[in-house]
Enzyme design. Sequence first.
Site, PDB file in Angstrom:
ATOM      1  CB  SER A 286      -8.399  43.306  56.622  1.00 36.68           C
ATOM      2  OG  SER A 286      -8.201  44.483  55.868  1.00 36.68           O
ATOM      3  CE  LYS A 292       1.465  40.065  45.455  1.00 35.36           C
ATOM      4  NZ  LYS A 292       0.409  40.101  44.418  1.00 35.36           N
ATOM      5  CD  GLU A 293      -2.036  42.970  52.878  1.00 30.61           C
ATOM      6  OE1 GLU A 293      -2.900  43.675  52.361  1.00 30.61           O
ATOM      7  OE2 GLU A 293      -2.298  41.973  53.585  1.00 30.61           O
ATOM      8  CG  ASP A 322      -9.253  36.173  54.361  1.00 32.69           C
ATOM      9  OD1 ASP A 322      -9.869  35.619  55.295  1.00 32.69           O
ATOM     10  OD2 ASP A 322      -9.762  36.416  53.261  1.00 32.69           O
ATOM     11  CE  LYS A 513     -11.978  38.313  44.616  1.00 31.89           C
ATOM     12  NZ  LYS A 513     -13.233  37.580  44.301  1.00 31.89           N
ATOM     13  CE  LYS A 514     -10.747  45.713  53.499  1.00 30.43           C
ATOM     14  NZ  LYS A 514     -10.226  47.038  53.087  1.00 30.43           N
ATOM     15  CG  ASP A 538      -6.713  49.069  53.949  1.00 32.51           C
ATOM     16  OD1 ASP A 538      -7.681  48.322  54.211  1.00 32.51           O
ATOM     17  OD2 ASP A 538      -6.653  49.764  52.916  1.00 32.51           O
ATOM     18  CG  ASP A 745     -14.595  50.374  49.086  1.00 32.94           C
ATOM     19  OD1 ASP A 745     -15.209  50.104  48.032  1.00 32.94           O
ATOM     20  OD2 ASP A 745     -13.415  50.762  49.097  1.00 32.94           O
TER      21      ASP A 745
END
Length: 1038
Positions: A286, A292-293, A322, A513-514, A538, A745
């Site tokens: 994801s 940022k990623e 996303d 969201k996630k 991740d 989670d």
Amino acid sequence: MATSSNPRKTDPNRPPQAVKFSRRTSSGRVVSLSRDDDLDVPGDNQNDYINYTVMMPPTPDNQPGADASGDKPDGPGPYGSSRFRTESQRRMGSGGGEDDDGGARGENASGLDRRVSVLKSNNNKSMLLRSQTQDFDHNRWLFETKGKYGIGNAFWQQDEDSYDHDTGMSMSDFMDKPWKPLTRKSKVPPEIISPYRLLIIIRLVVLIFFLTWRITNPNPDAMWLWGVSIVCELWFAFSWLLDILPKFNPINRSADLAALKEKFETPSPSNPHGRSDLPGVDVFISTADPDKEPPLVTANTILSILAVEYPVEKVSVYISDDGGAIYNFEAMAEAVIFGQLWVPFCRKHNIEPRNPDSYFSQKTDPTKNKKRPDFVKDRRWIKREYDEFKVRINGLPDVIRKRCEMHNSKEEKKEKALAKENNGGSVPEDFKFQKATWMADGTHWPGTWYEPIADHKKGDHAGILQIMSKVPVNDPIMGGPNEKQLDFTGIDIRLPMFAYVSREKRPGYDHNKKAGAMNALVRASAILSNGPFILNLDCDHYVYNSMAIQEGMCYMMDRGGDRICYLQFPQRFEGIDPSDRYANHNTVFFDGNMRALDGLQGPVYVGTGCMFRRYALYGFHPPRANEYTGFLGQNKKLAKNVALPSELDDDSQPLTGHPDLNLPKQFGNSTMFVESIAVAEFQGRPLADHITVKNGRPPGALLIPRPPLDAPTVAEAIAVISCWFEDKTEWGDRIGWIYGSVTEDVVTGYRMHNRGWRSVYCITKRDAFRGTAPINLTDRLHQVLRWATGSVEIFYSRNNPILASPRLKFLQRIAYFNVGVYPFTSIFLVVYCFIPAFCLFTGQFIVQNLNVYFLSYLLLITVTLVLISLLEVKWSGIGLEELWRNEQFWLIGGTSAHIAAVIQGLLKVIAGVEISFTLTSKSTGEDEDDIYADLYVVKWTSLFILPLTIMVVNIMALVIGISRTVYSIIPQWNRLFGGVFFSFWVLSHLYPFAKGLMGRKGRVSTIIYIWSGLIAITVSLLWITLQNNVEGGGNFNI
């Protein structure tokens, strides 16, 4: 040869003998092998000699005859009517050939195969006391006759080709491959765990006596100080108990990869070609924001997954973007192209790790254990290719922007010409041209544009699904001598299937969201590949151990594995400063708490590095579960089986009494998805290769190749990721990742445990996965703030373990309760950190005097805590420095992020204020010369205020307390000592926080000086005012 009589007289004191043994030599002479008559058996040890009957192996010169008296060894016995008889014996059994007097058989019997067995009996002496002749070479006889040893007291089938359908076994299962477990579970040695448990009990008893003494011995000079400290100490004792109780039963596990290969990838009657019979695995990654990623980090993670050591045709990889960014899309396409070289290179030279960036950054010798002569040449070439790949990834934003400018320029000219033509030869004044984002094939990007408009911005774009690497064929495709400049002869060059997914987003929908993104991947993967197991990672957590998936599959496919809902791997991190200033490794949690939970109902789900059973994610119950009743859950019983959905009427629901135990029904409007559920459940079952394996599948059931994807299948996969698909369904409530918490989670794992599933903690010898963690103090505190806020949400929601079902074990319930309660400790911790300063300011202490009782209790509590910590270090493997760093950051986080989380959680519950968080940045520092440059960056945040205040107040209190005691007429040194000791305890815990505020080389930020000055002035004025009030006879009284 067995005889039923003996002419020699025996001693009546000897134990009775039921069967005598003899042997016919080549000359025809009968030699007795039963020498018990000459053997003295001590009376005290007779039981050692009467347990077994030894059947001596028949030899070609010793042909036994029939025994009509019923003492024939092959007669009916406790293990069946026939044992160890070969095909030739069975053919002759009905044709006679036996003499009535028990003599030798005919010459045709001289070539018979013979067997050895040991049968349990009640009346015969031990085989250890039998003496045997030395004139027979038993090894030579076994070789010449192809004889085989028997297997204990196992029953041999009458027909060698027969198959027992009740047990699922045949004789070949015993002869060729005896059943082996795939995993082993071992407990902590008793010399460690027994004193560990004893010390916990001792410390608990000491705490009870200490708190009782504290309550019954108040300090009349400072009652408010005494009362506040008592409340805090009671809560600390309660919090320690919640944390330590689930650690009573830590265990260790190990997997047997050789046994896995033997069971699932070795030729057998059910698998003649030795194809893989392992179930499929869908891997989820994801990502959301390329800023940022970084896509390069994500691409390296993808490459490490594509190169895992698992059957290629069984692996499918999915990435959820996303944000719908074209940068991520094209970076993934580049990663697949480079993977066509990188993956075969890893297979050829057995590369570890298979993340190219991590591999080429290693400081160790790359040629270690490498034996192929072309390794150095291949490595040099692939390193150059990877450098070019990185340059292409880094240059993608400019390439995309130039492409868009070119296409937009052409389109703008066309639009102007058309507008000019429609407006009588002039361009309208209100003419506007919307610049689009273009793909490499000259079409509009359906996701987020650089200049966003409706239908093409974050939170408002169409669903995207692109198969970037097609479904591989079932048979290996071997490379040639010149595969793009590398020799891949004999190397499988296939890649697993890889799909880019960006779910549809529209205004007015809660996309969750996630958790919502992961559920979209669950549905899309069920249509495309339907792997019965799902591994989620991740984007910065790459595969460090290429055998990790196989090790995890050992637990899922072992006996009892059908009850495991997920397999959690420990999180390991790279790029953390050597001193681990802010406890980023978190080894106390991952190697201590999680290992201990594995001895209960299993570890909690921590968001990444977790392999799920797809069927469990759908909200169904385990095939078998237990219920625990009683005050401490001491009464255990089997839970009632819940019928499958197909067995229930439309209006019926199982009478469970708990909402989490109801069966899911509303999966959405997709027939193809619903049909895939039963297939995933069946394919995820263990192999039914042993009678004790319950709920198994037959061998060879997963050898059928996957069909290629067609257009209707892909269209259905796009439909299930639409934003409207979850309307009027149970997704996020009972099915998939659970919505409503920033820590989805933990809640998702809790719901599975609540239904009776169990989980397993898989610690591999080589780390399974590695990722990054924020080493900057501000980023670290914001990460902890998000976790703590999620825990507060759990405490105030229906997911509070107090409301759990009876299928949750008592200590597991305690562990989950601690997850929801630990942020509230910050309230008492903040107050307790100010108590030493109050003591120094006022000259009082929490007790009236430092007497022997107080010091003795304090000493016992401290010593037992140190001994418990040392033993925990022994069974968990963590270091003492890691334990101390964890204690330091517990106080830093408790006085900053945890207290803020409690306030935010209360605002959400009381006022309905929603909580939003930003992504934790996965990008590294910009200083290439110092990889730890981010550690010294000071980013001011309001979370600094409270710990900074505690630190400044305690420093000022030390100065004031020492000065007052030194210059007082009657100094109270014992009270000063108590205040100074506890004040240093607070400051020593805040030392990493102080270093974080100083930045690089002690360069303190200006705002830190300002806040410190304001706090110091405020405290000083307050203290002076209080002192004057007391000296002037005011109302203030301590």
